[in-house]
Scaffold this motif. Structure first.
Motif, PDB file in Angstrom:
ATOM      1  N   ALA A   1       7.186   5.011   0.726  1.00 26.87           N
ATOM      2  CA  ALA A   1       5.867   4.549   0.269  1.00 26.87           C
ATOM      3  C   ALA A   1       6.116   3.499  -0.816  1.00 26.87           C
ATOM      4  N   LYS A   2       5.313   3.501  -1.862  1.00 24.25           N
ATOM      5  CA  LYS A   2       5.442   2.674  -3.063  1.00 24.25           C
ATOM      6  C   LYS A   2       5.911   1.248  -2.795  1.00 24.25           C
ATOM      7  N   GLY A   3       7.238   1.005  -2.842  1.00 26.93           N
ATOM      8  CA  GLY A   3       7.761  -0.351  -2.692  1.00 26.93           C
ATOM      9  C   GLY A   3       7.549  -0.956  -1.330  1.00 26.93           C
ATOM     10  N   LEU A   4       7.099  -0.172  -0.350  1.00 26.62           N
ATOM     11  CA  LEU A   4       6.845  -0.697   0.991  1.00 26.62           C
ATOM     12  C   LEU A   4       5.827  -1.827   0.961  1.00 26.62           C
ATOM     13  N   THR A   5       4.825  -1.723   0.095  1.00 26.84           N
ATOM     14  CA  THR A   5       3.813  -2.776  -0.041  1.00 26.84           C
ATOM     15  C   THR A   5       3.782  -3.347  -1.457  1.00 26.84           C
ATOM     16  N   SER A   6       4.803  -3.052  -2.249  1.00 32.47           N
ATOM     17  CA  SER A   6       4.832  -3.452  -3.657  1.00 32.47           C
ATOM     18  C   SER A   6       3.610  -2.935  -4.414  1.00 32.47           C
ATOM     19  N   GLY A   7       3.021  -1.851  -3.913  1.00 32.87           N
ATOM     20  CA  GLY A   7       1.882  -1.243  -4.591  1.00 32.87           C
ATOM     21  C   GLY A   7       0.571  -1.982  -4.420  1.00 32.87           C
TER      22      GLY A   7
END
Length: 461
Positions: free
Chosen positions: A291-297
């Motif tokens: 999760a998290k860094g997958l879309t840079s938040g």
């Protein structure tokens, strides 16, 4: 709308609305005051500004998620273009869309070759929650339905749903009542600084891993389906295990046919200077949660990544795997994730963390604080680190009031314009992966001022 909130809205008193209408994470609302609330109104690069105009260096990447910093035009453009083209599409009814297909193609280009399928979610909590069902479904299809038990670690964190909080070993979450799943058990965390016995660090790592074998044997190898853990503990204090730990965990899981599941929600997407933290530690999980860094938040998104062996069994054996989320594989989230991964990869960000940013951060932390009167240990790799605050360097002694010491240091850092987090007396540092060397130096200077303030308050200098 009641009069209090109506008046606050008219005055743009967001603090009053915040405390009157929000149920906040991990807070005792009885002691919250409007004047202590922080209203963040703008972000750019690695800094954010509050409504008074004060600037903060974000030394935690939001919650380990804003890896590319704030206001990246590439991510804003990706979201806007996708909203205009196709704002929503589910994965129900055997439906796909270009953004999620492109995301999967890019993601599996970056993942180690042993992985084969992904189940998208909205968060890490959801991914870890569905992980429980997936482990049990896998063993059903494998003809071993009795392997239903999952083992996690005390002080591990895997989310806030009933299932994910059960996997985690946070005492404060388990104390809410009978919300912990019965077939989830825990072993001790590999916290070397917290260990006071005669073993060396490497011996302790083997001993901590050996707790898993003891637990498997106590519960019965035929009943244990998976071991779930973070490669390094995030919310539990950014605790890095001794290097002897993960190879032994791998051996034990292989020996007893227990699925090894790595929670990469915090450690994934370049944080350690490797694409995934399990690569840094040198082990091979069967399942990853991301999760998290997958879309840079920028947009909520998570996922459950399966090895080809597990994914193919679920796909080819037939039968219904009963799960489904309205927003899984959401087009806007997928488009932002594609843009994020391209910046991390083709933009050279992960490579820069490994070669430039990470070595500079780790060197500067040790250069500045290895001899600091308040710092008992420094751990970390790449763009993540933790400072253990201690009353005496070299003794592994811990403060009796660890939480209060850590909280004071965190608040002093905020006064100096730096956002970091503390767990007990461990200061957690995880700046955006795009931080410049000058911004790392700014972080070190502000953190040093906060540590000095805390040492003076404790009469240590």
């Amino acid at each position: 709308m009641n009069d209090i909130v109506g008046h606050a809205l008219a005055q743009k008193d967001y603090r009053q609305i915040h405390l009157a209408r929000h149920l906040l994470p991990f807070e005792d609302h009885k002691f919250l005051k409007p004047e202590d609330a922080r209203v963040i109104v703008r972000g750019k690069g690695v800094h954010v500004w509050d409504d008074s105009g004060k600037r903060f260096l974000d030394g935690l990447s939001g919650l380990w998620c804003t890896t590319l910093g704030y206001g990246r035009p590439e991510l804003v453009a990706a979201a806007a273009a996708q909203m205009e083209a196709l704002s929503y599409c589910s994965q129900y009814f055997n439906t796909a869309h270009p953004a999620v297909s492109e995301l999967s193609a890019k993601l599996f280009e970056l993942l180690p070759s042993r992985y084969g399928r992904i189940l998208y979610t909205n968060s890490g909590s959801e991914a870890n929650d569905i992980l429980i069902k997936l482990v049990r479904r896998y063993w059903q299809l494998a003809g071993r339905p009795e392997k239903r038990v999952l083992i996690g670690r005390h002080n591990g964190y895997h989310g806030a749903t009933v299932g994910s909080a059960s996997l985690g070993g946070m005492k404060v979450m388990h104390e809410l009542g009978d919300t912990v799943l019965a077939e989830v058990h825990h072993i001790a965390e590999p916290y070397w600084f917290g260990y006071q016995g005669p073993l060396t660090e490497q011996e302790f790592g083997l001993h901590a891993a050996g707790e898993l074998e003891k637990k498997i044997l106590a519960l019965g190898p035929d009943t244990v389906g998976a071991f779930v853990a973070e490669p390094f503990q995030g919310a539990g204090g950014m605790i890095f295990p001794p290097s002897s730990y993960w190879p032994e965990i791998q051996r034990i899981c292989d020996k007893y046919q227990v699925l090894l599941c790595a929670d990469e929600v915090v450690g994934g997407f370049g944080r350690t200077g490797h694409w995934f933290a399990h690569e840094y530690f040198g082990f091979q999980p069967d399942v990853l949660t991301i999760a998290k860094g997958l879309t840079s938040g920028y947009v909520p998104m998570g996922g459950l990544v399966l090895s080809a062996r597990i994914g193919d069994m679920l796909a080819e054996q037939g039968g219904l795997f009963a799960h489904g989320l309205t927003y899984q594989g959401h087009p806007v989230a997928a488009a932002v994730a594609v843009a994020t991964l391209r910046l991390l990869d083709e933009g050279g960000v992960v490579d820069d963390v490994q070669r430039i940013l990470g070595p500079h951060l780790q060197h500067r932390l040790r250069q500045a604080f290895a001899e600091h009167v308040l710092v008992g240990e420094i751990q970390g790799a790449g763009a993540v680190a933790a400072l253990q605050l201690a009353p005496s360097r070299g003794s592994k002694q811990r403060f009796a009031n660890e939480h209060a010491v850590g909280l004071y240091c965190m608040r002093r850092a905020q006064e100096h314009g730096l956002i970091v987090r503390t767990t007990n007396a461990r200061v957690i540092i995880a700046p955006p992966l795009v931080s410049t060397l000058a911004e790392v130096d700014e972080l070190i200077d502000k953190l040093g001022a906060a540590l000095d303030d805390t040492a003076r308050a404790l009469k240590m200098r």
